[in-house]
Design a protein around this motif. Structure first.
Motif, short mmCIF file in Angstrom:
data_model
loop_
_atom_site.label_atom_id
_atom_site.label_comp_id
_atom_site.label_asym_id
_atom_site.label_seq_id
_atom_site.Cartn_x
_atom_site.Cartn_y
_atom_site.Cartn_z
N MET A 166 2.86 3.41 -1.51
CA MET A 166 3.84 2.32 -1.46
C MET A 166 5.11 2.78 -0.77
O MET A 166 5.69 2.04 0.03
N ILE A 167 5.53 4.01 -1.08
CA ILE A 167 6.74 4.54 -0.45
C ILE A 167 6.51 4.67 1.05
O ILE A 167 7.39 4.33 1.85
N GLN A 168 5.37 5.10 1.43
CA GLN A 168 5.05 5.25 2.83
C GLN A 168 4.99 3.89 3.52
O GLN A 168 5.50 3.72 4.62
N ASP A 169 4.41 2.90 2.87
CA ASP A 169 4.35 1.54 3.43
C ASP A 169 5.75 0.96 3.60
O ASP A 169 6.05 0.32 4.62
N MET A 170 6.59 1.22 2.64
CA MET A 170 7.96 0.69 2.70
C MET A 170 8.74 1.36 3.81
O MET A 170 9.49 0.70 4.53
#
Length: 175
Positions: A166-170
């Motif tokens: 999720m952090i990477q997607d954000m």
């Protein structure tokens, strides 16, 4: 005897007597001259004065009649003007009342339209607020539901992978 004396006396008056005629004529002329000298002037003067008084009264009456007719004409003109003025005032009053009624009606319609528009806008704002509140509550419920599901189905390693993903997607969405 009285009857004969009366007849005799009556007969002497009816019979022409030149002396009696002469003295009667002289007496008539003297009385006429005296009347002419003494009474004729005042009688004629009184008659002329009376005639002047009557003529003066007639002239005053005609003048009063002319003045009365002039006043009557003037009164009729004034009455006609007053009638015209009153009709004008009534007509203007009716026009003003109609204009005032129209203005009031238009203002009422305008105010009603503004109130309706304001009410619709307020309803729309309340609807948006309610939808926002509902979305927030649904989102909170979804997050809570997802959190429960995730807690039950994911272990600690899986949670770390999901958070990292999720952090990477954000971060990729920001760039």
């Amino acid at each position: 005897m009285l009857t004969s004396g009366t007849i005799l006396l009556a007969g002497s008056l009816l019979s022409p007597n030149p002396g009696l005629i002469f003295w009667t004529a002289i007496t008539f002329v003297i009385v006429l001259l005296i009347l002419k000298k003494i009474a004729w002037g005042p009688i004629i003067g009184a008659l002329e004065e009376r005639e002047k008084g009557i003529q003066s009264s007639i002239d005053r009456a005609e003048k009063a009649k002319d003045e009365a007719e002039a006043i009557l004409r003037k009164n009729r003109e004034l009455l006609s003007k007053a009638d015209a003025e009153s009709e004008k005032i009534v007509r203007e009053g009716k026009e003003y009342a109609e204009k005032l009624r129209t203005d009031i009606t238009e203002k009422a319609h305008t105010e009603a339209a503004k109130m309706i528009a304001s009410a619709k806008e307020e309803i729309e704002q309340e609807k948006r607020r309610a939808l926002d509140v509902l979305r927030n509550e649904v989102a909170d419920l979804a997050v809570l539901g997802a959190e429960r599901i995730i807690r039950e189905s994911l272990n600690a390693d899986m949670q770390k992978k999901v958070v990292a993903s999720m952090i990477q997607d954000m971060s990729s969405k920001r760039n």
